[in-house]
Motif scaffolding. Structure first.
Motif, PDB file in Angstrom:
ATOM      1  N   GLN A 116       0.826  -1.205   0.000  1.00 46.35           N
ATOM      2  CA  GLN A 116       0.000   0.000   0.000  1.00 46.35           C
ATOM      3  C   GLN A 116       0.858   1.253   0.000  1.00 46.35           C
ATOM      4  O   GLN A 116       2.048   1.194   0.304  1.00 46.35           O
ATOM      5  CB  GLN A 116      -0.933   0.016   1.211  1.00 46.35           C
ATOM      6  N   GLU A 117       0.230   2.356  -0.308  1.00 45.75           N
ATOM      7  CA  GLU A 117       0.920   3.641  -0.287  1.00 45.75           C
ATOM      8  C   GLU A 117       0.871   4.195   1.132  1.00 45.75           C
ATOM      9  O   GLU A 117      -0.181   4.239   1.757  1.00 45.75           O
ATOM     10  CB  GLU A 117       0.252   4.622  -1.252  1.00 45.75           C
ATOM     11  N   THR A 118       2.029   4.598   1.635  1.00 49.55           N
ATOM     12  CA  THR A 118       2.125   5.210   2.957  1.00 49.55           C
ATOM     13  C   THR A 118       2.224   6.710   2.760  1.00 49.55           C
ATOM     14  O   THR A 118       3.071   7.194   2.000  1.00 49.55           O
ATOM     15  CB  THR A 118       3.351   4.678   3.728  1.00 49.55           C
ATOM     16  N   SER A 119       1.365   7.452   3.437  1.00 44.98           N
ATOM     17  CA  SER A 119       1.285   8.904   3.263  1.00 44.98           C
ATOM     18  C   SER A 119       2.520   9.613   3.812  1.00 44.98           C
ATOM     19  O   SER A 119       3.257   9.068   4.649  1.00 44.98           O
ATOM     20  CB  SER A 119       0.043   9.450   3.970  1.00 44.98           C
ATOM     21  N   ILE A 120       2.722  10.838   3.362  1.00 40.41           N
ATOM     22  CA  ILE A 120       3.830  11.682   3.844  1.00 40.41           C
ATOM     23  C   ILE A 120       3.711  11.856   5.358  1.00 40.41           C
ATOM     24  O   ILE A 120       4.693  11.721   6.090  1.00 40.41           O
ATOM     25  CB  ILE A 120       3.823  13.062   3.144  1.00 40.41           C
ATOM     26  N   GLU A 121       2.503  12.141   5.824  1.00 38.37           N
ATOM     27  CA  GLU A 121       2.272  12.357   7.256  1.00 38.37           C
ATOM     28  C   GLU A 121       2.666  11.129   8.081  1.00 38.37           C
ATOM     29  O   GLU A 121       3.341  11.239   9.106  1.00 38.37           O
ATOM     30  CB  GLU A 121       0.793  12.690   7.485  1.00 38.37           C
ATOM     31  N   GLU A 122       2.258   9.955   7.612  1.00 40.15           N
ATOM     32  CA  GLU A 122       2.582   8.722   8.337  1.00 40.15           C
ATOM     33  C   GLU A 122       4.086   8.435   8.281  1.00 40.15           C
ATOM     34  O   GLU A 122       4.696   8.031   9.278  1.00 40.15           O
ATOM     35  CB  GLU A 122       1.797   7.548   7.756  1.00 40.15           C
ATOM     36  N   LEU A 123       4.720   8.652   7.122  1.00 36.69           N
ATOM     37  CA  LEU A 123       6.169   8.456   6.999  1.00 36.69           C
ATOM     38  C   LEU A 123       6.922   9.380   7.947  1.00 36.69           C
ATOM     39  O   LEU A 123       7.901   8.977   8.586  1.00 36.69           O
ATOM     40  CB  LEU A 123       6.618   8.694   5.554  1.00 36.69           C
ATOM     41  N   ARG A 124       6.469  10.616   8.053  1.00 37.35           N
ATOM     42  CA  ARG A 124       7.108  11.564   8.983  1.00 37.35           C
ATOM     43  C   ARG A 124       6.909  11.130  10.429  1.00 37.35           C
ATOM     44  O   ARG A 124       7.816  11.257  11.259  1.00 37.35           O
ATOM     45  CB  ARG A 124       6.558  12.968   8.754  1.00 37.35           C
ATOM     46  N   HIS A 125       5.718  10.620  10.738  1.00 39.61           N
ATOM     47  CA  HIS A 125       5.439  10.135  12.092  1.00 39.61           C
ATOM     48  C   HIS A 125       6.383   8.984  12.455  1.00 39.61           C
ATOM     49  O   HIS A 125       6.973   8.966  13.536  1.00 39.61           O
ATOM     50  CB  HIS A 125       3.975   9.674  12.189  1.00 39.61           C
ATOM     51  N   TYR A 126       6.547   8.025  11.536  1.00 42.70           N
ATOM     52  CA  TYR A 126       7.456   6.903  11.782  1.00 42.70           C
ATOM     53  C   TYR A 126       8.897   7.390  11.939  1.00 42.70           C
ATOM     54  O   TYR A 126       9.643   6.891  12.790  1.00 42.70           O
ATOM     55  CB  TYR A 126       7.374   5.867  10.658  1.00 42.70           C
ATOM     56  N   GLU A 142       7.262  12.933  -0.344  1.00 39.71           N
ATOM     57  CA  GLU A 142       6.408  12.135  -1.232  1.00 39.71           C
ATOM     58  C   GLU A 142       5.936  10.875  -0.514  1.00 39.71           C
ATOM     59  O   GLU A 142       6.674  10.305   0.290  1.00 39.71           O
ATOM     60  CB  GLU A 142       7.182  11.721  -2.485  1.00 39.71           C
ATOM     61  N   PRO A 143       4.710  10.443  -0.816  1.00 38.87           N
ATOM     62  CA  PRO A 143       4.263   9.164  -0.260  1.00 38.87           C
ATOM     63  C   PRO A 143       5.107   8.035  -0.848  1.00 38.87           C
ATOM     64  O   PRO A 143       5.794   8.225  -1.861  1.00 38.87           O
ATOM     65  CB  PRO A 143       2.804   9.059  -0.708  1.00 38.87           C
ATOM     66  N   LYS A 144       5.068   6.879  -0.226  1.00 39.48           N
ATOM     67  CA  LYS A 144       5.897   5.754  -0.667  1.00 39.48           C
ATOM     68  C   LYS A 144       5.053   4.481  -0.763  1.00 39.48           C
ATOM     69  O   LYS A 144       4.260   4.189   0.131  1.00 39.48           O
ATOM     70  CB  LYS A 144       7.020   5.550   0.354  1.00 39.48           C
ATOM     71  N   MET A 145       5.225   3.751  -1.857  1.00 34.71           N
ATOM     72  CA  MET A 145       4.578   2.447  -2.003  1.00 34.71           C
ATOM     73  C   MET A 145       5.464   1.434  -1.283  1.00 34.71           C
ATOM     74  O   MET A 145       6.660   1.338  -1.570  1.00 34.71           O
ATOM     75  CB  MET A 145       4.445   2.077  -3.481  1.00 34.71           C
ATOM     76  N   GLU A 146       4.882   0.710  -0.336  1.00 35.69           N
ATOM     77  CA  GLU A 146       5.671  -0.233   0.443  1.00 35.69           C
ATOM     78  C   GLU A 146       4.799  -1.355   0.992  1.00 35.69           C
ATOM     79  O   GLU A 146       3.579  -1.277   0.955  1.00 35.69           O
ATOM     80  CB  GLU A 146       6.423   0.476   1.572  1.00 35.69           C
ATOM     81  N   TYR A 147       5.463  -2.391   1.489  1.00 35.60           N
ATOM     82  CA  TYR A 147       4.775  -3.478   2.166  1.00 35.60           C
ATOM     83  C   TYR A 147       4.636  -3.111   3.630  1.00 35.60           C
ATOM     84  O   TYR A 147       5.587  -2.642   4.257  1.00 35.60           O
ATOM     85  CB  TYR A 147       5.561  -4.782   2.071  1.00 35.60           C
TER      86      TYR A 147
END
Length: 158
Positions: A116-126, A142-147
Motif C-alpha cells: 500500500q501507499e504510505t502517506s507523507i504524514e505517516e512516513l514523517r510520524h514513523y 512524497e508518499p511511498k509504495m511499500e509493504y
C-alpha cells in the motif's frame, strides 16, 4: 573398593552430562501477542516473490530486526535486503515490543501483509518515532509504495 567404583561411576556420569549440556546452545525467545506455529515461517527474502500476484497475504515471516519504535515499541522494521525494510505494526495496538535492544535479533511475525501507499504524514510520524532529525523528517516530501505487515503475534530471539 565398592565406594571407589561407585564414586568413579558417578563422576563419569556427571562429567558426561555436563559436557553435553555445555555443547548445546539454548535459544531464548519471547512471544508478544498471540502464540503461533513459527515452524511455518517463510524467510523475508521471499516476500516480493510471494506478493507478485497479490496485494495482500496472510503469512508467517522470519527476518532480522532493523529498528523498533523508540517511543512506545508500537512498530518495528525487519531487514529485507532491499531498499525498503518491512514495517510491522501490531494488530489492534494490543501489544508492543521492546523500544530498544532488539535490533539485530531474529524475529518471526504472524499476520497479514499488504502492499500500500504510505502517506507523507505517516512516513514523517514513523521517522520521528525512530528518532530521526528534524532535517531528515523535512526531506520526506512524497508518499511511498511499500509493504506493511500487521502482526497478531511476534516471537523475538534473545
Amino acid at each position: 573398593m565398592k565406594h571407589v567404583i561407585l564414586l568413579s561411576t558417578l563422576m563419569f556420569a556427571l562429567f558426561s552430562c555436563s559436557e553435553k549440556g555445555n555443547s548445546e546452545k539454548k535459544i531464548n525467545t519471547v512471544t508478544y501477542g498471540e502464540s503461533f506455529d513459527a515452524s511455518r515461517a517463510k524467510d523475508i527474502s521471499q516476500l516480493s516473490t510471494l506478493m507478485e500476484t497479490t496485494d495482500s497475504v496472510s503469512i508467517v515471516l522470519s527476518g532480522t530486526i532493523d529498528k523498533t519504535c523508540a517511543v512506545k515499541g508500537c512498530w518495528m522494521q525487519l531487514k529485507t535486503g532491499k531498499e525498503n525494510n518491512l514495517r510491522v505494526t501490531f494488530k489492534d495496538y494490543a501489544f508492543f515490543v521492546p523500544k530498544s535492544g532488539a535490533e539485530g535479533n531474529k524475529a518471526v511475525v504472524n499476520g497479514f501483509c499488504v502492499k500500500q501507499e504510505t502517506s507523507i504524514e505517516e512516513l514523517r510520524h514513523y521517522a520521528k518515532d525512530a528518532g530521526e532529525s528534524d532535517e531528515a523528517i523535512a526531506l520526506i516530501t512524497e508518499p511511498k509504495m511499500e509493504y506493511n505487515f500487521v502482526a497478531s503475534g511476534v516471537i523475538i530471539e534473545d
